[in-house]
Scaffold this active site. Structure first.
Site, mmCIF file in Angstrom:
data_model
loop_
_atom_site.group_PDB
_atom_site.id
_atom_site.type_symbol
_atom_site.label_atom_id
_atom_site.label_comp_id
_atom_site.label_asym_id
_atom_site.label_seq_id
_atom_site.Cartn_x
_atom_site.Cartn_y
_atom_site.Cartn_z
ATOM 1 N N SER A 167 1.132 -1.425 0.048
ATOM 2 C CA SER A 167 -0.244 -0.341 -0.268
ATOM 3 C C SER A 167 0.929 1.319 -0.186
ATOM 4 O O SER A 167 1.570 1.311 -0.790
ATOM 5 C CB SER A 167 -0.897 0.329 0.862
ATOM 6 N N LYS A 199 4.551 2.994 -2.158
ATOM 7 C CA LYS A 199 4.622 3.213 -3.090
ATOM 8 C C LYS A 199 6.220 3.190 -3.281
ATOM 9 O O LYS A 199 6.872 4.009 -3.185
ATOM 10 C CB LYS A 199 4.194 5.098 -2.809
ATOM 11 N N TRP A 205 -9.587 1.100 -5.423
ATOM 12 C CA TRP A 205 -9.427 2.058 -4.707
ATOM 13 C C TRP A 205 -7.711 2.452 -5.228
ATOM 14 O O TRP A 205 -7.490 2.947 -5.677
ATOM 15 C CB TRP A 205 -9.454 2.023 -3.723
ATOM 16 N N HIS A 234 -7.513 -5.358 0.219
ATOM 17 C CA HIS A 234 -6.569 -4.447 0.453
ATOM 18 C C HIS A 234 -5.702 -5.359 1.480
ATOM 19 O O HIS A 234 -5.915 -4.679 2.638
ATOM 20 C CB HIS A 234 -7.407 -2.991 0.627
HETATM 21 C C1 GCU Z 1 -5.427 4.671 2.252
HETATM 22 C C2 GCU Z 1 -4.911 5.378 0.999
HETATM 23 C C3 GCU Z 1 -3.593 4.767 0.065
HETATM 24 C C4 GCU Z 1 -2.774 4.309 0.743
HETATM 25 C C5 GCU Z 1 -4.340 3.159 1.935
HETATM 26 C C6 GCU Z 1 -2.812 2.580 2.628
HETATM 27 O O1 GCU Z 1 -5.895 3.836 1.405
HETATM 28 O O2 GCU Z 1 -5.977 6.504 0.186
HETATM 29 O O3 GCU Z 1 -3.224 5.363 -0.593
HETATM 30 O O4 GCU Z 1 -2.103 3.022 -0.075
HETATM 31 O O5 GCU Z 1 -4.814 3.616 2.314
HETATM 32 O O6 GCU Z 1 -1.531 2.466 3.554
HETATM 33 O O7 GCU Z 1 -3.237 1.065 3.156
#
Ligand code: GCU
Length: 421
Positions: A258, A262, A349, A399
């Site tokens: 997540s 990134k 998402w 997720h």
């Molecule tokens: C939120 C956010 C995402 C991220 C995620 C996470 O949903 O919007 O960009 O990847 O958190 O880190 O769990």
């Protein structure tokens, strides 16, 4: 009128309005027509035809672009760090593993920041082993119920001690440590809050505050923020792993979930010491193509997390067509090293298709090296992993990080690390 009011309040109460209020699109037919920049065309219009040209011209151009327009510039300054092994045991998991906890103390300009790394290595193998490196979200004590695991220091800024997520083993489903050890890998993890406590108001508590030009760069549009800081932190962990006598420093596989997916891609793009880079459900600002505007978008992300990207990135909110790059070029920056992108079917998402497509469109750079990219252009069915130099899977479910993800990462790493030898 009364009926209307009732309906509106019902929608508000049930979240029916809230669910759409961030304006995300989940309808594939509404994905705008977009043009992706070709990773092999230089800023002056010239086409890259050799690895040399890629490495000396185009790759630095792209790194600059991602630095100045997206994640902010990573400073070159060295921050002194002291490592201290605070505990060592040889019989973790009934003798299966050795476990070290290593305290990092970053010191500069009268400030100190403490971080805690935990490193497991399999006892069944003598000498150096390949290692997975990955941040955890809830503290080292959340990965396993073992009472000897020290609570991660960065948590004190973001959690109260009675927060449920502080419990030992709270996130152990994401960390199949024995499976990793049985496959012959070590595992190194640190809580990401140790490097930058994940809150817009806590920059002063982050490693960024240690840098000489912290005050001057603070308001600059291309100044780095949390994602840049987390990426930098992974490289600092790598510095420590390079010194450890049980770690094969040429075989460190960096994985992130997540928001850490990134940071992991950005770290892997900048730091060539990582042998393999893995993105788990990284979504917007990670593997997903921004120009598709599916699920989370630049605007949603920069609004909710203003401390993640550099300020310049905000100009692309609702303006993705103006982006001079897209995330397939972040994947391409990892070439020729193997890279793996993983999606989850219910994680709309994060835009699974956009994550897949960035792998597809990074292929030309791998091909320049004589390697195979993804090798397909259509998304595979669930649980049909692709394991070329670019790998990809989509699994059922939400997720998260699941055993099935790790099983694929282990297979991918085993395959490619064997080829490296
Ligand atoms: C939120 C956010 C995402 C991220 C995620 C996470 O949903 O919007 O960009 O990847 O958190 O880190 O769990």
């Amino acid at each position: 009128m009364k009926k209307l009011l009732f309906l509106v309040s019902l929608l508000l109460l049930t979240g029916g309005v809230r669910a759409q209020s961030r304006g995300e699109n989940y309808d594939e037919s509404k994905v705008p027509v977009y043009t992706l920049p070709d990773p092999l065309i230089c800023e002056n219009g010239q086409r890259v035809t050799s690895v040399r040209q890629w490495e000396t011209t185009r790759r630095p151009e792209l790194l600059n672009m991602f630095s100045s327009q997206m994640y902010g510039i990573t400073p070159k300054e060295d921050i002194p760090v002291e490592y201290q092994i605070v505990s060592e045991k040889k019989n973790a998991f009934q003798g299966k593993a050795s476990c070290k906890q290593i305290r990092f103390c970053f010191k500069k300009n009268g400030k100190e920041i403490e971080a805690m790394l935990i490193l497991y290595t399999p006892n069944a193998i003598k000498g150096k082993v390949p290692v997975f490196l990955s941040y955890n979200f809830m503290g080292n004590q959340s990965i396993d119920a073992d009472e000897d695991i020290l609570v991660s220091p960065g948590l004190k800024f973001v959690k109260s001690p009675d927060d449920k997520s502080m419990e030992r083993g709270y996130q152990q489903s994401r960390w199949p440590i024995e499976m990793i050890l049985d496959a012959g890998f070590g595992l190194a993890t640190m809580c990401y809050h140790d490097i930058y406590p994940d809150d817009n108001a806590l920059k002063d508590k982050s490693v960024l505050a240690l840098f000489d030009d912290y005050e001057q760069t603070n308001g600059r549009p291309d100044a780095w923020q949390a994602l840049g800081g987390w990426a930098w932190g992974l490289s600092r962990i790598m510095d420590c792993l390079e010194k450890d006598d049980r770690v094969n420093e040429k075989q460190v596989v960096v994985m992130g979930h997540s928001r850490q997916g990134k940071a992991t891609l950005w770290s892997g793009a900048q730091d060539k010491r990582f042998a393999i880079v893995i993105s788990n459900n990284s979504g917007c600002g990670g593997a997903a193509l921004s120009k598709r505007r599916y699920g989370e978008t630049f605007r949603i992300m920069t609004n909710s997390f203003p401390h993640w990207l550099c300020k310049t990135a905000e100009q692309y909110a609702d303006n993705e067509d103006m982006l001079p790059f897209d995330q397939h070029e972040l994947i391409a920056l990892i070439a020729p090293r193997p890279v793996y992108i993983a999606s989850a079917q219910e994680d709309r998402w994060a835009d699974p298709k956009g994550e897949f497509l960035s792998g597809v469109h990074a292929a030309s750079v791998y091909e320049l090296y004589g390697l195979k990219g993804l090798g397909v252009t259509e998304m595979p069915a669930v649980n049909q992993p692709i394991m070329n130099n670019i790998g990809y899977h989509i699994r059922p479910g939400k997720h998260d990080v699941m055993d099935i993800d790790w099983q694929n990462y282990i297979r991918f790493a085993q395959k490619h690390l064997a080829e490296l030898n």
